[in-house]
Write an enzyme that holds these catalytic residues in place. Structure first.
Site, PDB file in Angstrom:
ATOM      1  CG  LEU A 170     -19.190   1.101   3.184  1.00 34.63           C
ATOM      2  CD1 LEU A 170     -18.936   2.252   4.119  1.00 34.63           C
ATOM      3  CD2 LEU A 170     -20.942   0.774   3.185  1.00 34.63           C
TER       4      LEU A 170
ATOM      5  CE1 TYR B 296      -3.240  -2.605   0.231  1.00 29.86           C
ATOM      6  CE2 TYR B 296      -3.885  -2.197   2.429  1.00 29.86           C
ATOM      7  CZ  TYR B 296      -3.963  -2.974   1.340  1.00 29.86           C
ATOM      8  OH  TYR B 296      -5.183  -3.705   1.618  1.00 29.86           O
TER       9      TYR B 296
END
Length: 332
Positions: free
Chosen positions: A207, A57
């Site tokens: 989500l 990341y």
């Protein structure tokens, strides 16, 4: 904060976990360092104990950010879930997966240093390396468990067959995989296999990368460094269809007295006590909205209404761009 146990051999963790990927530049656009650290602190103070990251990341920046945010905290008060093995190049291009035993040890050494910790709670290859048998990768992680550098083995985005092969080498604590109202492919074979073997599931993308958060609109354009600009589900023609599903979900949420995001998170949590949703909140405001979701109790009637609003397979567009779909253990 409620707790859940990851499978029959995994640790007890908060019923909601924090995904840190978006807290570093390069995933969902620019991130604010100070707000990211404050959000981690707010999550820990609220009882969140599971924090997820990946060594790739933002080219290691995310681990260093978490190392700073966690400094001074009681190490027994949180658990680190770390993915490894994704190769990157200049310009942040992805270059496949390296899960060789020697790579496992190498990646782990760097993660321990960047995070400022003596051990990782759950260590997992980010994707299946087609050139390396999963038995060799899990065997290398087991050696690191025996040496005290890792506590549990995890997997990420693999199919049921791979799960069985890995579990035969060493008990797997959990599988991390996308699971949401828009992405339900795990329900066919993967989830039953996990339950048969006593393996937990940590669900990311609950989500839909913000698509079903209730805060995205058709006119919202992803920035140049926002990966959603490449996502088929956010593409013109698809996003309008998908947002219509969100509006149907919003009506259910309003009747329930919660937000769309809270309802979407609560739905994932309601699929079983062996499932822990990960929320990728980048700000304290979004975290404050997400946290109450775990207390939303869904009745059979609620679940039926949600199913009507967003039936399985209703989403339009793949969950990843075409170049990444081949590395996934299951589809949409």
């Amino acid at each position: 904060m409620q707790t859940r146990t990851l499978g029959s051999t995994g640790p007890a963790v908060s019923a909601l976990g924090l995904g840190a990927m978006g807290m570093s530049d390069g995933a969902y656009g620019p991130a604010d360092r100070g707000e990211s650290i404050a959000t981690v602190h707010a999550a820990l103070d609220a009882g969140v104990t599971l924090v997820d990251t990946g060594d790739f990341y933002a080219m290691g920046h995310n681990e260093m950010l978490l190392g700073e945010a966690l400094r001074g905290r009681d190490r027994d008060s949180y658990l680190l879930s770390v993915k490894f093995g994704q190769l990157r190049g200049p310009g942040h291009a992805f270059g496949g997966q390296d899960s060789r035993p020697e790579a496992v040890r190498n990646f782990l050494a760097y993660s321990l240093t960047r995070l400022g910790t003596e051990y990782i709670d759950i260590y997992r290859p980010a994707r299946l390396d087609p050139a390396v048998p999963i038995e060799e990768t899990v065997g290398a992680i087991k050696e690191m468990i025996d040496a005290g550098y890792v506590r549990h083995v995890g997997l990420s985005e693999v199919d049921a067959t791979t799960i069985r092969r890995a579990h035969a080498v060493h008990p797997i604590a959990d599988l991390q995989i996308e699971y949401s109202l828009l992405s339900r492919a795990v329900e066919a074979d993967v989830l039953p296999t996990l339950r048969e073997l006593g393996i937990g599931l940590t669900a990311y993308g609950v989500l839909g990368r913000g698509l079903i958060s209730g805060h995205w609109s058709a006119g919202h354009a992803a920035g140049p460094s926002d990966l959603r600009g490449l996502s088929p589900r956010f593409a013109s023609g698809n996003v309008e269809h998908n947002l219509a599903l969100v509006e149907a979900l919003r009506r259910v949420a309003e009747a329930k007295g919660c937000t769309v995001a809270q309802l979407a998170i609560a739905w994932v949590a309601a699929q079983g006590d062996d499932i822990v949703p990960l929320v990728g909140s980048r700000t304290r405001v979004r975290l404050a909205e997400a946290l109450p979701a775990i207390a939303v109790e869904l009745t059979a009637d609620d679940l039926a209404e949600i199913e009507k609003a967003v039936p399985a397979g209703a989403a339009r567009g793949d969950r990843y761009p075409p170049m990444y779909m081949s590395s996934l253990g299951v589809g949409n």
